[in-house]
Design a protein around this motif. Structure first.
Motif: not given
Ligand SMILES: NC(=O)C[C@H](N)C(=O)O
Length: 330
Positions: A91-105, A107-119
């Protein structure tokens, strides 16, 4: 057997390319396809059986609510599959924090979901994408990453998708949580130090499978010499809630209070957040009489995260008391 990790690619600088190795900041985002990203880090095969899907190829500043819905539904479908152990989202880093929070709210699963980007783009000297991607896949493949909510793996840190924010626009250590990281990841191994205190994923009352559209929530910025123009324009264009990106403790200028009370009277939710850099912490009935005005406070969420929570919450309730409860709990 190796754990199965699916990499959902959405674009960003981690898929970026510049003309010269010296171009660390001047480049085009969202150029390199996911198969090439995976081929660029052959070491991924040591930690997981990896396959890629190109969901979007965009710079993250162009993410819309529709992108969030599409990505969320794809993640939800994948985590239900028995042959998927973890998900990585590039994911791009500019709104990565928004998408990560959205999915955290949602997604009904305890499987690892990991977002990553680069600078830095992969073409630059000291590009950070390869190691970040390796660590993200290793984190998503690990059983010990389950049940901790959506994570962000960058710069050797494991941060909660709820708390983390992009704090600087140049350096590789750009992602920080005001309350500190959950752990570290070093040479593909997770080291945990704390757990999220807020409701997320399996303990959330929100479920992406039941959400088919998201309301518009706008953000207006508090500053000296401010007027209520932006707030009124947002409401006129259909915003159901307005996040006040306030000064200090979400304080509201004298010139703006009457306009916000008027908008609340028309049914628009007013949510007080703060734009202070190290993480604002807005207290109810401090600075403004929220009980009297029927406003909501965003707790410790920055304005862009408050927008995400308000957007999701409004799919279930239009009641300001319920909204406030949700802002305390998530
Ligand atoms: N470093 C980055 O990824 C920035 C880029 N503008 C993006 O968010 O897509």
């Amino acid at each position: 057997a190796q754990p199965n990790v699916v990499i959902l690619a959405t674009g960003g600088t981690i898929a970026g390319a510049g003309a010269e190795a010296t171009n660390s900041a001047t480049y085009q985002a969202a150029k390199v396809p996911v198969d090439k990203l995976i081929a660029g880090v052959p070491e991924l095969a040591k930690v997981a059986a990896v396959r890629g899907e190109q969901v979007f190829q965009i710079a993250s500043e162009s993410f819309t609510n529709e992108h969030l819905l599409t990505l969320g539904k794809r993640v939800s479908a994948l985590v239900k599959q028995a042959d998927v152990d973890g998900i990585v989202i590039t994911h791009g880093t500019d709104t990565l924090e928004e998408t990560a929070y959205f999915l955290n709210l949602v997604i009904k699963s305890d499987k690892p979901i990991v977002l990553v980007g680069s600078m830095r783009p992969g073409t630059a000297m000291s590009a950070d994408g390869m190691l970040n991607l390796y660590n993200a896949v290793a984190a998503a493949a690990a059983k010990d990453a389950r049940g901790k909510g959506v994570l962000v793996a960058m710069n050797d840190e494991l941060n909660s998708g709820r708390d983390v924010s992009k704090m600087i626009n140049i350096q590789t250590g750009a992602f920080k949580s005001p309350w500190g990281p959950l752990g570290m990841i070093v040479e593909g191994k997770n080291y945990w130090f704390r757990l999220p205190a807020k409701r997320h994923t399996v303990n959330s009352e929100f479920d992406i499978d039941k959400i088919d559209s998201l309301p518009v929530v706008g953000i207006a910025y508090g500053h000296g010499n401010v007027a209520d123009t932006a707030y009124k324009a947002l409401a006129a264009s259909g915003a159901k809630a307005i996040i006040h990106a306030g000064t200090g403790n979400g304080s509201v200028a004298r010139n703006v209070v009457a306009g916000l009370r008027e908008l609340r009277g028309q049914g628009v939710q007013i949510i007080r957040s703060s734009h202070v850099n190290a993480g604002g912490f807005v207290l109810r009935n401090a600075e403004q009489p929220d009980d009297q005005y029927d406003w909501v406070v965003a707790h410790d969420l920055n304005p862009q995260k408050a927008r995400i929570l308000a957007t999701v919450a409004l799919t279930k309730t239009g009641d300001s008391k319920e909204l406030q409860r949700i802002f305390w709990e998530y």
